[in-house]
Design an enzyme around this catalytic site. Structure first.
Site, PDB file in Angstrom:
ATOM      1  N   GLU A 257       0.828  -1.216   0.000  1.00 47.69           N
ATOM      2  CA  GLU A 257       0.000   0.000   0.000  1.00 47.69           C
ATOM      3  C   GLU A 257       0.859   1.260   0.000  1.00 47.69           C
ATOM      4  OE1 GLU A 257      -3.938  -1.390   2.551  1.00 47.69           O
ATOM      5  OE2 GLU A 257      -2.116  -0.910   3.640  1.00 47.69           O
TER       6      GLU A 257
ATOM      7  N   ASP B 194     -11.961  -2.960  -3.395  1.00 47.61           N
ATOM      8  CA  ASP B 194     -13.014  -3.943  -3.678  1.00 47.61           C
ATOM      9  C   ASP B 194     -14.371  -3.385  -3.266  1.00 47.61           C
ATOM     10  OD1 ASP B 194     -11.336  -4.693  -1.070  1.00 47.61           O
ATOM     11  OD2 ASP B 194     -13.447  -5.057  -0.666  1.00 47.61           O
TER      12      ASP B 194
END
Ligand code: SAH
Length: 235
Positions: free
Chosen positions: A13, A198
């Protein structure tokens, strides 16, 4: 602001961000804890990234590791602000899209079901507040806002969804509220930057969708982090 500390769960990330700022690791700074420290200077600001670290060969995600990292980061670095920058699941019905970045306007837990009276349920849900400048910053930089909702699992059970809906949760992650909890104990402001990997109501298998979109979401996160740092360093 002069000292900005990012708390991040997964190396992937924050990798684009660390590379962009040429951040340097200070090995062993938090030993014996697994947390890792990266540092850089930008616009007269001290930037820190504290990663939760690794165990069993994988990045430590979840509330326990995030609480440890936040606690030790505050104690050792005493930052002006904690920034939780990471990925999340979003809801299409709430305007989420893959790699869209949101700023948090609150943080709650959705999987702490504790029977008892109102005081127990208040503790369970958490409802931690965010840095008071979050809304003004989001408006000025053009980010949408959403409520971070945290649990210990990547999947979402029907009982989780019920709590999320009843309490206005929008950005589903595994660390945000834990970071909010620890920061609240010290009275440290927290800013959430969350990039969607998502869609919780999109019908796809979460882990596959997460893996497919992790890189794109992390690039969007880097861009958002950069703009936020520019903004914060001017305050
Ligand atoms: N490392 C695993 C999966 C990571 S777990 C793998 O790649 O196989 C998910 C991480 O992303 C957590 O740090 C969490 O904060 C965030 N996240 C992204 N989407 C999420 C979702 N739908 N629910 C909960 N956490 C999510």
């Amino acid at each position: 602001m002069e000292k900005i500390c990012f708390i991040v769960a997964m190396r992937a990330e924050v990798k684009p961000f660390i590379e962009e700022y040429g951040m340097v690791e200070e090995p062993g700074f938090f030993a014996p804890l697994p947390c890792q420290l990266y540092k850089a200077e930008k616009n007269g600001c001290q930037l820190f990234v504290v990663l939760n670290g690794q165990q069993h060969g994988s990045d430590l995600v979840g509330c326990e590791a995030a609480s440890v990292a936040t606690n030790v980061a505050i104690q050792r670095l005493d930052p002006d602000i904690i920034v939780n920058s990471g990925t999340c699941g979003g809801f299409r019905s709430e305007g989420a899209e893959i790699a869209k970045v949101f700023i948090g306007n609150g943080a709650m837990f959705h999987d702490r079901r504790v029977p008892g009276d109102d005081e127990w349920s208040t503790q369970s849900i958490g409802n931690y507040s965010v840095w008071e400048g979050s809304a003004e910053m989001a408006a000025s930089l053009g980010f949408s806002m959403g409520k971070v909702t945290t649990g210990s699992s990547l999947d979402m059970q029907p009982c989780d969804l019920e709590v999320i809906k009843a309490n206005g949760g929008q950005l589903k992650d595994m660390e945000g509220a834990a970071i909010g909890f620890v920061a609240s104990l010290y009275g440290k402001p927290v800013l959430y930057i969350k990039s969607v990997t998502d869609l919780c109501d999109g019908g796809a298998e979460t882990i596959e969708e997460f893996r497919r979109n992790l890189h794109a979401a992390s690039l969007a996160l880097r861009e958002a982090d950069r703009r936020v740092i520019e903004y914060l360093s001017g305050l």
